[in-house]
Structures are given as C-alpha cells and as structure tokens.
Design a protein around this motif. Structure first.
Motif, PDB file in Angstrom:
ATOM      1  N   VAL A 176       0.849  -1.182   0.000  1.00  0.00           N
ATOM      2  CA  VAL A 176       0.000   0.000   0.000  1.00  0.00           C
ATOM      3  C   VAL A 176       0.883   1.230   0.000  1.00  0.00           C
ATOM      4  O   VAL A 176       2.019   1.203   0.450  1.00  0.00           O
ATOM      5  CB  VAL A 176      -0.912   0.005   1.245  1.00  0.00           C
TER       6      VAL A 176
ATOM      7  N   VAL B  60      -8.150  -4.177  -3.014  1.00  0.00           N
ATOM      8  CA  VAL B  60      -7.370  -3.174  -3.717  1.00  0.00           C
ATOM      9  C   VAL B  60      -8.176  -1.885  -3.833  1.00  0.00           C
ATOM     10  O   VAL B  60      -9.341  -1.899  -4.222  1.00  0.00           O
ATOM     11  CB  VAL B  60      -6.974  -3.669  -5.121  1.00  0.00           C
ATOM     12  N   LYS B  61      -7.560  -0.771  -3.491  1.00  0.00           N
ATOM     13  CA  LYS B  61      -8.167   0.552  -3.632  1.00  0.00           C
ATOM     14  C   LYS B  61      -7.208   1.382  -4.477  1.00  0.00           C
ATOM     15  O   LYS B  61      -6.132   1.763  -4.038  1.00  0.00           O
ATOM     16  CB  LYS B  61      -8.377   1.195  -2.262  1.00  0.00           C
ATOM     17  N   LEU B  62      -7.619   1.664  -5.692  1.00  0.00           N
ATOM     18  CA  LEU B  62      -6.719   2.259  -6.667  1.00  0.00           C
ATOM     19  C   LEU B  62      -6.847   3.776  -6.754  1.00  0.00           C
ATOM     20  O   LEU B  62      -7.938   4.322  -6.692  1.00  0.00           O
ATOM     21  CB  LEU B  62      -6.983   1.660  -8.050  1.00  0.00           C
TER      22      LEU B  62
ATOM     23  N   ILE C 113      -3.322  -5.300  -9.935  1.00  0.00           N
ATOM     24  CA  ILE C 113      -2.807  -4.743  -8.688  1.00  0.00           C
ATOM     25  C   ILE C 113      -1.518  -3.962  -8.889  1.00  0.00           C
ATOM     26  O   ILE C 113      -1.002  -3.378  -7.937  1.00  0.00           O
ATOM     27  CB  ILE C 113      -2.582  -5.846  -7.635  1.00  0.00           C
TER      28      ILE C 113
ATOM     29  N   ASN D 133      -1.976   1.596  -4.882  1.00  0.00           N
ATOM     30  CA  ASN D 133      -2.982   0.896  -4.098  1.00  0.00           C
ATOM     31  C   ASN D 133      -2.963   1.474  -2.688  1.00  0.00           C
ATOM     32  O   ASN D 133      -2.017   1.260  -1.934  1.00  0.00           O
ATOM     33  CB  ASN D 133      -2.680  -0.604  -4.076  1.00  0.00           C
TER      34      ASN D 133
ATOM     35  N   VAL E 292      -0.033   1.009  -9.463  1.00  0.00           N
ATOM     36  CA  VAL E 292      -1.307   0.454  -9.868  1.00  0.00           C
ATOM     37  C   VAL E 292      -2.129   1.469 -10.641  1.00  0.00           C
ATOM     38  O   VAL E 292      -2.151   2.633 -10.306  1.00  0.00           O
ATOM     39  CB  VAL E 292      -2.094  -0.013  -8.623  1.00  0.00           C
TER      40      VAL E 292
END
Length: 363
Positions: free
Chosen positions: A64, A149-151, A336, A141, A83
C-alpha cells in the motif's frame, strides 16, 4: 525433407514460436533500459527507534502507499508495483506441463535476446555528486495491506537518487502531486546522522558496475545479499522463497536504477535461470503500450508480475501485476500493479531534468 519431429516436440516448438516475439532488427538503435517504476517509502518503528545501522527492509511484494509526508520520517523503499485505475486484467489460461515447460524455455530465449540488446546500450558516465532521474506514470494501491485493492488515479512521479559512492543521509528527492519530498535516512533523535552506504538497498551506478557479470555468480551474489538482509530482519523461514525473492529483487534493480550495460545483460541472463519464469505474450504498461512480458507467478500470494518489453526493440517499457486466483485483495484477474517509464537519465543537481537541463522552479 520429411519432418521427423515427434508430435509432442512439434507442439512444443510451435508453442515456443507463438510465445516469442520476432527478433529485433540489428540496425535498431539501443533504447534506454532498466527503468525505475515506483518509489515507495515505509515508516520505520513509530517509537522513533530508526537506527540507520540496521538494514532497511526490502518489500518483495505489492504494497500500500503510505502518506508521502512519512518519507521524511523513515527509510525509503523502492517497491515493485504501481497500480492503475483499471479494475481487472485478462488472465492467461493455466498452462499444462508441456506448454509450461515451453513457456519457461521461451522466456530464457527471450531474455537472452533482451540481454544482447542491453549489452549494446551506451555506457553512462555517472560521477559522485550526480543524480539518477526517473520519471514514471503510475498509480497506487491505497487499500489496507491484505485487504481489497483501492486504486488511485494514474499520475506522474519524478525521483532523483544520489549517486554518491560513500554513505549518505540525503538520498534524493521525490516530486509528486505538486510537492517535493526529501528522501532521507531516518535518524533517531539525539544520535549522529550515520549515512546509508551504496548496496542492494541503495544501488548506485558504480555499485551496480561492481557486480559480477557471470549470471551464476550474480545469482549467488544476489542470493547472499537477500539472505543477509532477511537474517538482519529475523525473517521467518516460512516467509522466505529464494526463487521469488530473487525474481523480485532483480525486477527492482531493472526498474528502479540506471544500469551499466554489462550488468543489465547479466541480470537478464540470471533471471532466465530462475525456476518458474515464463513469457506473458501480450502485456500492457500504464501508458497503454503493448509488449511482451517476462513473468513469474508468486503462488503463495496469488499474483503474477510481468516485466514488459517492446516486442520490436526489446526496450523495457514498464511492469504489470495482477491476481491469478481469488484472494482477499480481489477476484482473479484484478490488476494490482502497473507502471510506465517516461524518462530516465543522469543530472547534476536535484530538480534538474534530462529533457530540459534546468532545475525546476516549482515550490
């Protein structure tokens, strides 16, 4: 003349032909190689115990993105992933035993071609006091580690890394989201500023040039460095995977440094000797450029990472990582990691750019 090749051998040969790109033209000028994709920091010990004598951990997995302000508080880690905002990427069908063996041999042939091109690249003159500059297109990410996953949106990042041979405290500078963030070695309050030496965790051009160019010797050297780092961090045996750690480490060096041609060629040929390395026939970098990937599956984590090369020139373009099975991070095929190298070179001062030759005046 009759083709006496057996059915399985013929199928394997056809598979190799399908996987490999056409050879690069001999008269093509060598492109820039061995690029840096993403720079990521890590906060070290929130209680302030960040002794610089202890090796900084290497992150051999997607990570992250932590707040950029933390760079000034801890050591800097050059990571393997960036990402994009796409949610999913196509996953190639699982290869059978025969096709898998052909893919591994195809990767070895491809990497040998890439090595030949890299060896003909121009040698750089990099002096103490200069900086390696890398500009990438990437996203990150920001999701919690191990979670979905938070892009972020793709954005440009510029990084200047000091090439001083001896230990340094000020390692360089990052320009991202309109801000300049110093890269410094974390020093506990009240203690002297002990610099960080050149090495696997701070790979300068001069240090890279000192590495062995025999692929087997280079693999042994990298393995020794990785083991020493893991021992210093008391990494449990169950978390160590020599083949995967070596692939990830070579990937970091290829992406994130300016590489001497002979060292680059040796690293590519060394990568071909790592078990499980295959060809990913159609990979796309963060800039949308299609190429041929050299990949390996991290079976424990459930993702694949591919280094992407231009199919004609064999120039390094960027990197792509995606899930090959359902995990807590997302469904199989979820993208990812992705990056694209936009510019790379040597400059004389922080904020200088190879394309402009002048320092930025942006605050």
């Amino acid at each position: 003349m009759n083709d006496r090749t057996s059915g399985p051998e013929r199928a394997e040969r056809e598979e190799l032909a399908r996987l490999l790109p056409a050879p690069a033209e001999r008269d093509l000028p060598p492109g820039r190689h061995l690029h840096h994709k993403d720079t990521l920091m890590r906060l070290i010990d929130q209680d302030g115990d960040r002794a610089t004598a202890r090796p900084r951990p290497r992150l051999l997995r997607p990570a992250v993105l932590l707040p950029a302000a933390g760079l000034a508080l801890g050591g800097v880690l050059l990571t393997t992933l960036a990402v994009t905002g796409q949610d999913h990427a196509p996953v190639p069908a699982a290869a059978g035993t025969s096709s898998g063996a052909a893919a591994s041999r195809g990767a070895a042939v491809l990497l040998d071609r890439i090595a030949s091109v890299a060896s003909k690249s121009d040698e750089q003159q990099v002096a103490d006091g200069q900086f390696v500059y890398v500009k990438t297109l990437q996203a990150g990410n920001e999701g919690e580690f191990g979670g979905p996953v938070k892009l972020t949106e793709p954005h440009e990042r510029e990084v200047w890394t000091a090439q001083t041979t001896g230990p340094v405290v000020d390692e360089g500078l990052i320009h991202e989201d309109g801000s300049y963030i110093p890269l410094t070695v974390g020093v506990p309050d009240g203690e002297p500023a002990v610099g960080y030496p050149a090495g696997l965790n701070r790979p300068t051009y001069t240090w890279l040039a000192s590495l062995p160019t025999d692929p087997d010797a280079l693999l042994r050297r990298i393995g020794t460095e990785i083991t020493r780092d893991q021992d210093a961090r008391d990494t449990p045996a169950e978390e160590r995977d020599q083949a995967q750690d070596t692939f990830d480490t070579i990937g970091e060096l290829l992406r994130e440094t300016l590489m001497p041609p002979r060292t680059a060629a040796a690293l590519y040929r060394a990568a071909a000797k790592i078990p499980g390395v295959i060809v990913d026939p159609d990979a796309v970098d963060a800039a949308g450029r299609h190429g041929t990937g050299v990949a390996r599956d991290n079976t424990a984590a459930g993702w694949r990472t591919a280094w992407i090369f231009d199919s004609a020139t064999l120039e390094y373009l960027g990197e792509r990582s995606y899930l090959v099975r359902d995990t807590e991070m997302g469904r199989k095929g979820t993208l990812i990691g992705e990056s694209a190298v936009l510019e790379r070179g040597v400059v004389n001062a922080l904020r200088d750019r190879p394309s402009a030759g002048k320092p930025s005046t942006t605050a």
